[in-house]
Design a protein around this motif. Structure first.
Motif, short mmCIF file in Angstrom:
data_model
loop_
_atom_site.label_atom_id
_atom_site.label_comp_id
_atom_site.label_asym_id
_atom_site.label_seq_id
_atom_site.Cartn_x
_atom_site.Cartn_y
_atom_site.Cartn_z
N ALA A 30 -5.61 17.58 9.77
CA ALA A 30 -4.27 17.75 9.26
C ALA A 30 -3.77 18.38 10.25
CB ALA A 30 -4.70 18.97 8.26
N LEU A 31 -4.63 19.14 11.41
CA LEU A 31 -3.96 19.76 12.47
C LEU A 31 -3.00 18.50 13.75
CD1 LEU A 31 -3.57 22.32 14.87
CD2 LEU A 31 -5.17 21.33 15.67
N ALA A 36 -4.25 32.33 18.89
CA ALA A 36 -4.63 30.47 18.14
C ALA A 36 -6.59 29.90 18.96
CB ALA A 36 -3.38 29.76 18.36
N LYS A 37 -6.11 29.95 20.18
CA LYS A 37 -7.18 29.04 21.22
C LYS A 37 -8.35 29.93 21.12
CE LYS A 37 -4.57 28.72 25.17
NZ LYS A 37 -4.83 29.23 27.10
N GLU A 38 -8.63 31.19 20.34
CA GLU A 38 -9.95 32.07 20.30
C GLU A 38 -10.43 30.94 18.47
OE1 GLU A 38 -12.48 33.93 21.40
OE2 GLU A 38 -11.24 33.25 22.98
N LEU A 63 -14.36 24.51 16.15
CA LEU A 63 -15.10 23.08 17.03
C LEU A 63 -14.15 22.20 15.30
CD1 LEU A 63 -16.06 23.68 20.61
CD2 LEU A 63 -13.77 23.37 20.02
N ALA A 64 -15.66 21.65 15.04
CA ALA A 64 -16.21 20.42 14.57
C ALA A 64 -15.07 20.49 13.55
CB ALA A 64 -17.26 21.51 14.05
N ALA A 65 -14.63 21.66 12.30
CA ALA A 65 -13.74 21.76 11.56
C ALA A 65 -12.48 22.52 12.54
CB ALA A 65 -14.60 21.94 10.03
N PRO A 66 -11.66 22.87 12.78
CA PRO A 66 -10.64 22.57 13.37
C PRO A 66 -9.18 24.05 11.82
CG PRO A 66 -10.50 21.22 13.59
CD PRO A 66 -11.75 21.03 13.02
N PRO A 67 -8.79 24.50 11.84
CA PRO A 67 -7.40 24.78 10.69
C PRO A 67 -6.23 23.60 10.37
CG PRO A 67 -7.29 26.64 12.16
CD PRO A 67 -8.60 25.62 12.81
N SER A 68 -5.59 23.31 9.93
CA SER A 68 -4.56 22.96 9.83
C SER A 68 -3.50 23.32 10.85
CB SER A 68 -3.97 22.55 8.69
OG SER A 68 -2.91 23.28 7.90
N LEU A 69 -2.49 22.82 11.36
CA LEU A 69 -1.63 23.90 11.81
C LEU A 69 -0.39 24.09 11.18
CD1 LEU A 69 0.71 23.00 14.48
CD2 LEU A 69 1.76 22.05 13.59
N GLU A 70 -0.62 24.33 9.59
CA GLU A 70 0.32 24.85 8.83
C GLU A 70 -0.72 26.45 8.64
OE1 GLU A 70 1.00 22.63 5.54
OE2 GLU A 70 2.96 21.88 7.19
N ALA A 71 -1.98 26.09 8.92
CA ALA A 71 -2.76 27.93 9.36
C ALA A 71 -2.77 28.47 9.83
CB ALA A 71 -4.27 26.99 7.98
N LEU A 72 -3.57 27.61 11.21
CA LEU A 72 -3.32 27.93 12.17
C LEU A 72 -1.55 28.97 12.10
CD1 LEU A 72 -4.85 28.21 15.06
CD2 LEU A 72 -4.31 26.21 15.39
N HIS A 118 1.02 -1.25 0.14
CA HIS A 118 0.32 -0.13 0.21
C HIS A 118 1.29 0.76 0.18
CE1 HIS A 118 -3.43 2.80 2.04
NE2 HIS A 118 -3.31 2.76 1.06
N PHE A 119 0.85 1.79 -0.77
CA PHE A 119 1.64 2.96 -1.30
C PHE A 119 0.55 4.08 -1.39
CE2 PHE A 119 4.25 5.77 -3.70
CZ PHE A 119 6.25 6.40 -2.78
N TRP A 120 0.89 5.65 -0.43
CA TRP A 120 0.14 6.73 -0.50
C TRP A 120 0.33 7.55 0.21
CZ3 TRP A 120 0.36 3.46 2.87
CH2 TRP A 120 -0.34 3.74 4.82
N GLN A 121 -0.03 8.85 -0.23
CA GLN A 121 0.13 10.50 0.57
C GLN A 121 -1.19 10.45 0.94
OE1 GLN A 121 2.79 12.82 -1.37
NE2 GLN A 121 2.73 12.27 -3.44
N THR A 122 -1.29 11.61 2.22
CA THR A 122 -2.44 12.68 2.59
C THR A 122 -2.18 13.53 2.77
OG1 THR A 122 -3.64 12.50 4.32
CG2 THR A 122 -0.51 11.93 4.70
N PRO A 123 -3.20 14.60 1.84
CA PRO A 123 -3.12 16.02 1.44
C PRO A 123 -2.07 16.29 2.74
CG PRO A 123 -5.42 14.63 0.87
CD PRO A 123 -4.56 14.04 1.88
N PRO A 124 -3.04 16.76 4.05
CA PRO A 124 -2.19 17.09 5.52
C PRO A 124 -0.20 17.29 5.02
CG PRO A 124 -4.27 16.15 5.92
CD PRO A 124 -3.64 15.42 4.40
N LEU A 125 -0.18 15.76 4.20
CA LEU A 125 1.53 16.24 4.54
C LEU A 125 1.88 16.15 3.29
CD1 LEU A 125 2.70 14.21 7.91
CD2 LEU A 125 2.93 16.52 7.14
#
Length: 283
Positions: free
Chosen positions: A141-142, A178-180, A186-195, A10-17
């Motif tokens: 992604a976070l 960032a906490k704000e 809560l339901a759809a948080p930004p990615s770490l990179e976007a945050l 199984h060879f793949w990539q995931t969009p967040p990385l």
């Protein structure tokens, strides 16, 4: 998943990385001829054993070991056990690694960072295995981007010949902001990179500052806020499946597992107990 003669790949990539190729495979009769990769190979032997030749020496990698191959270094691969080997690996492209080096503020070339190839480091193997499964099964992604950086820092800190950054600062304004942002998504948080971009810090620096300020990585802190909000909704009489959907849990069972880890009781039992209380009956 491709299967042939008991082998699976199984060879793949995931969009967040993006830029990190991933492999999960069971090899039995596979024999890799001498070859090179233009980026690092970070592999784990999950079961069985692998034999390989690297830097003019033969190596046997048994279950539970970490195999590191530097870019452009010739190596081979074949089974070291009758049943072959079960293997998981990361193949980060050089652009992804260069970006991480910039975040770490490391100017030294990391191409030949590892002087050894075979490491018996149970904590590190367990962490990379958890990360690999997370990237295979999907997730926010976070969490994916945070854990990737944490594991790479641990790898470099323990086994690479690189100058690493000092302790993280506090950055109180950025952390509060960032906490704000997390609380309002809560339901759809930004990615770490976007945050991190939103609070004007590099992703790596932001993740370290956030952990220093709160005691938790961003995704774990977010989960605690979700669970606290779930508790409030359950007390108001909401059913667990609605709570799970509203707060971004993968499903009701995901909510149940996380809720029980904190409160020691499942969300349905918690809701039912609240409905039977004198305060609830008096509403």
């Amino acid at each position: 998943m491709t299967e042939l003669a008991g082998e699976s790949i199984h060879f793949w990539q995931t969009p967040p990385l993006t830029g990190v190729e991933l492999l999960s495979a069971r090899y039995i009769e596979q024999r890799f001829v001498p070859h090179v990769h233009d980026g690092f190979v970070i592999g784990m032997i999950v079961d069985g054993a692998q034999r390989y030749r690297y830097r003019g020496a033969d190596h046997l990698a048994p279950r539970g070991t970490l195999v590191l191959i530097n870019p452009d270094e010739v190596h081979t691969g074949s089974k070291g056990h009758d049943q072959g080997w079960l293997y998981r690996a990361f193949y980060p492209q050089n652009t992804r690694l260069d970006s991480l080096m910039q975040e770490l503020e490391i100017s030294t070339c990391a191409t030949h960072a590892f002087s050894e190839t075979l490491y018996r480091d149970p904590d590190l193997v367990a962490g990379f295995y958890r990360l690999h499964r997370l990237l295979e099964n999907g997730g926010e992604a976070l969490e994916q981007q945070t854990l990737w950086r944490e594991m790479m820092l641990t790898l470099f800190a323990r086994h690479a010949k690189l100058r690493l950054p000092g302790d993280a600062g506090r950055e109180p304004v950025a952390i509060a902001w960032a906490k704000e942002l997390l609380l309002t998504h809560l339901a759809a948080p930004p990615s770490l990179e976007a945050l991190a971009e939103a609070v004007h810090l590099s992703p790596f620096h932001f993740a370290r500052c956030f952990r220093k300020a709160t005691g938790l990585p961003p995704h774990a802190w977010l989960m605690q806020q979700r669970i606290a909000r779930a508790r409030a909704l359950l007390r108001e009489g909401c059913v667990p499946v609605q709570v799970a959907t509203q707060l971004g849990f993968a499903d009701q069972s995901h909510l149940s597992r996380q809720f029980k880890k904190v409160y020691g009781v499942g969300p349905r039992a918690y809701r039912d107990a609240g409905a039977q209380s004198p305060v609830a009956r008096g509403r």
